[in-house]
Motif scaffolding. Structure first.
Motif, mmCIF file in Angstrom:
data_model
loop_
_atom_site.group_PDB
_atom_site.id
_atom_site.type_symbol
_atom_site.label_atom_id
_atom_site.label_comp_id
_atom_site.label_asym_id
_atom_site.label_seq_id
_atom_site.Cartn_x
_atom_site.Cartn_y
_atom_site.Cartn_z
ATOM 1 N N LEU A 1 -28.509 -29.153 9.293
ATOM 2 C CA LEU A 1 -28.469 -29.649 7.923
ATOM 3 C C LEU A 1 -27.158 -30.352 7.604
ATOM 4 C CD1 LEU A 1 -30.048 -26.551 6.162
ATOM 5 C CD2 LEU A 1 -31.194 -28.636 6.936
ATOM 6 N N GLY A 2 -26.121 -30.147 8.420
ATOM 7 C CA GLY A 2 -24.835 -30.785 8.190
ATOM 8 C C GLY A 2 -24.891 -32.266 8.538
ATOM 9 N N SER A 3 -24.215 -33.076 7.731
ATOM 10 C CA SER A 3 -24.193 -34.521 7.977
ATOM 11 C C SER A 3 -22.785 -35.047 7.742
ATOM 12 C CB SER A 3 -25.179 -35.222 7.046
ATOM 13 O OG SER A 3 -24.693 -35.190 5.716
ATOM 14 N N VAL A 4 -22.608 -36.337 7.916
ATOM 15 C CA VAL A 4 -21.310 -36.966 7.673
ATOM 16 C C VAL A 4 -20.847 -36.692 6.248
ATOM 17 C CG1 VAL A 4 -20.133 -39.193 7.509
ATOM 18 C CG2 VAL A 4 -21.682 -38.744 9.408
ATOM 19 N N ALA A 5 -21.765 -36.649 5.300
ATOM 20 C CA ALA A 5 -21.409 -36.390 3.903
ATOM 21 C C ALA A 5 -20.859 -34.982 3.701
ATOM 22 C CB ALA A 5 -22.628 -36.607 3.008
ATOM 23 N N ASP A 6 -21.117 -34.068 4.643
ATOM 24 C CA ASP A 6 -20.649 -32.683 4.530
ATOM 25 C C ASP A 6 -19.273 -32.472 5.157
ATOM 26 O OD1 ASP A 6 -23.041 -31.728 3.294
ATOM 27 O OD2 ASP A 6 -24.000 -31.850 5.257
ATOM 28 N N ARG A 7 -18.697 -33.511 5.742
ATOM 29 C CA ARG A 7 -17.389 -33.384 6.379
ATOM 30 C C ARG A 7 -16.310 -33.225 5.327
ATOM 31 N NH1 ARG A 7 -17.427 -37.871 11.245
ATOM 32 N NH2 ARG A 7 -19.190 -36.947 12.326
ATOM 33 N N ARG A 8 -15.395 -32.306 5.596
ATOM 34 C CA ARG A 8 -14.268 -32.078 4.698
ATOM 35 C C ARG A 8 -12.982 -32.065 5.516
ATOM 36 N NH1 ARG A 8 -17.625 -33.489 1.998
ATOM 37 N NH2 ARG A 8 -18.687 -32.466 0.286
ATOM 38 N N HIS A 9 -11.965 -32.692 4.991
ATOM 39 C CA HIS A 9 -10.661 -32.775 5.630
ATOM 40 C C HIS A 9 -9.769 -31.691 5.046
ATOM 41 C CE1 HIS A 9 -11.309 -36.811 7.514
ATOM 42 N NE2 HIS A 9 -12.302 -36.761 6.642
ATOM 43 N N TRP A 10 -9.216 -30.847 5.914
ATOM 44 C CA TRP A 10 -8.420 -29.687 5.519
ATOM 45 C C TRP A 10 -7.057 -29.744 6.185
ATOM 46 C CZ3 TRP A 10 -10.418 -24.909 3.302
ATOM 47 C CH2 TRP A 10 -11.780 -24.914 3.054
ATOM 48 N N HIS A 11 -6.028 -29.231 5.490
ATOM 49 C CA HIS A 11 -4.789 -28.912 6.186
ATOM 50 C C HIS A 11 -5.159 -27.846 7.216
ATOM 51 C CE1 HIS A 11 -2.951 -30.139 2.225
ATOM 52 N NE2 HIS A 11 -2.212 -30.826 3.077
ATOM 53 N N ALA A 12 -4.560 -27.898 8.387
ATOM 54 C CA ALA A 12 -4.888 -26.915 9.427
ATOM 55 C C ALA A 12 -4.625 -25.493 8.941
ATOM 56 C CB ALA A 12 -4.097 -27.213 10.696
ATOM 57 N N SER A 13 -3.537 -25.290 8.203
ATOM 58 C CA SER A 13 -3.220 -23.943 7.720
ATOM 59 C C SER A 13 -4.228 -23.480 6.666
ATOM 60 C CB SER A 13 -1.799 -23.886 7.166
ATOM 61 O OG SER A 13 -1.641 -24.816 6.117
ATOM 62 N N CYS A 14 -4.699 -24.378 5.827
ATOM 63 C CA CYS A 14 -5.709 -24.018 4.818
ATOM 64 C C CYS A 14 -7.030 -23.663 5.501
ATOM 65 C CB CYS A 14 -5.911 -25.154 3.818
ATOM 66 S SG CYS A 14 -4.489 -25.454 2.743
ATOM 67 N N TRP A 15 -7.407 -24.421 6.524
ATOM 68 C CA TRP A 15 -8.632 -24.116 7.253
ATOM 69 C C TRP A 15 -8.540 -22.730 7.884
ATOM 70 C CZ3 TRP A 15 -13.498 -25.092 7.521
ATOM 71 C CH2 TRP A 15 -14.227 -24.671 8.629
ATOM 72 N N SER A 16 -7.404 -22.425 8.490
ATOM 73 C CA SER A 16 -7.225 -21.120 9.121
ATOM 74 C C SER A 16 -7.265 -19.985 8.107
ATOM 75 C CB SER A 16 -5.888 -21.069 9.868
ATOM 76 O OG SER A 16 -5.893 -21.998 10.919
ATOM 77 N N ALA A 17 -6.852 -20.255 6.878
ATOM 78 C CA ALA A 17 -6.784 -19.229 5.832
ATOM 79 C C ALA A 17 -7.953 -19.308 4.857
ATOM 80 C CB ALA A 17 -5.468 -19.366 5.069
ATOM 81 N N ARG A 18 -9.029 -19.987 5.227
ATOM 82 C CA ARG A 18 -10.113 -20.233 4.265
ATOM 83 C C ARG A 18 -10.802 -18.975 3.770
ATOM 84 N NH1 ARG A 18 -11.969 -21.267 9.170
ATOM 85 N NH2 ARG A 18 -14.085 -20.663 9.757
ATOM 86 N N ALA A 19 -10.729 -17.878 4.533
ATOM 87 C CA ALA A 19 -11.326 -16.620 4.070
ATOM 88 C C ALA A 19 -10.595 -16.118 2.818
ATOM 89 C CB ALA A 19 -11.275 -15.566 5.162
ATOM 90 N N ARG A 20 -9.323 -16.468 2.718
ATOM 91 C CA ARG A 20 -8.526 -16.086 1.539
ATOM 92 C C ARG A 20 -8.425 -17.226 0.527
ATOM 93 N NH1 ARG A 20 -5.055 -15.137 5.760
ATOM 94 N NH2 ARG A 20 -3.605 -16.663 4.932
ATOM 95 N N ARG A 21 -8.607 -18.459 0.983
ATOM 96 C CA ARG A 21 -8.405 -19.640 0.142
ATOM 97 C C ARG A 21 -9.694 -20.445 0.132
ATOM 98 N NH1 ARG A 21 -3.134 -22.899 1.224
ATOM 99 N NH2 ARG A 21 -2.388 -21.725 -0.534
ATOM 100 N N ARG A 22 -10.562 -20.174 -0.803
ATOM 101 C CA ARG A 22 -11.878 -20.809 -0.878
ATOM 102 C C ARG A 22 -11.787 -22.167 -1.578
ATOM 103 N NH1 ARG A 22 -14.837 -18.718 2.674
ATOM 104 N NH2 ARG A 22 -16.716 -19.178 1.576
ATOM 105 N N PRO A 23 -12.668 -23.086 -1.238
ATOM 106 C CA PRO A 23 -12.692 -24.359 -1.963
ATOM 107 C C PRO A 23 -12.882 -24.105 -3.461
ATOM 108 C CG PRO A 23 -14.114 -24.460 -0.053
ATOM 109 C CD PRO A 23 -13.672 -23.018 -0.196
ATOM 110 N N GLY A 24 -12.213 -24.878 -4.267
ATOM 111 C CA GLY A 24 -12.294 -24.649 -5.697
ATOM 112 C C GLY A 24 -12.557 -25.875 -6.498
#
Length: 73
Positions: free
Chosen positions: A50-73
């Motif tokens: 179900l994922g497509s190009v429109a679902d791509r998100r660019h993250w700081h590497a540290s934010c991606w690693s901490a995403r369990a604590r730092r959810r998209p808002g």
């Protein structure tokens, strides 16, 4: 480098983007701060069919690693 990651929030395809290949500014969904052109970061999208190009998100590497604590808002 592209890799597949599994976590509590699902399965993801994750690609590391070196600063030399980062030609645009992006907004990190983890911290809402700008990722400036020329800054290394990661791009992630759902690994399922179900994922497509429109679902791509660019993250700081540290934010991606901490995403369990730092959810998209």
């Amino acid at each position: 480098m592209t890799r597949r990651e599994s976590a509590s929030d699902g399965d993801w395809v994750v690609r590391s983007v070196p600063g030399s290949a980062a030609g645009k500014d992006y907004r990190c969904p983890g911290c809402q701060q700008l990722i400036r052109a020329g800054t290394g970061h990661v791009v992630a999208w759902p690994a399922d069919d179900l994922g497509s190009v429109a679902d791509r998100r660019h993250w700081h590497a540290s934010c991606w690693s901490a995403r369990a604590r730092r959810r998209p808002g």
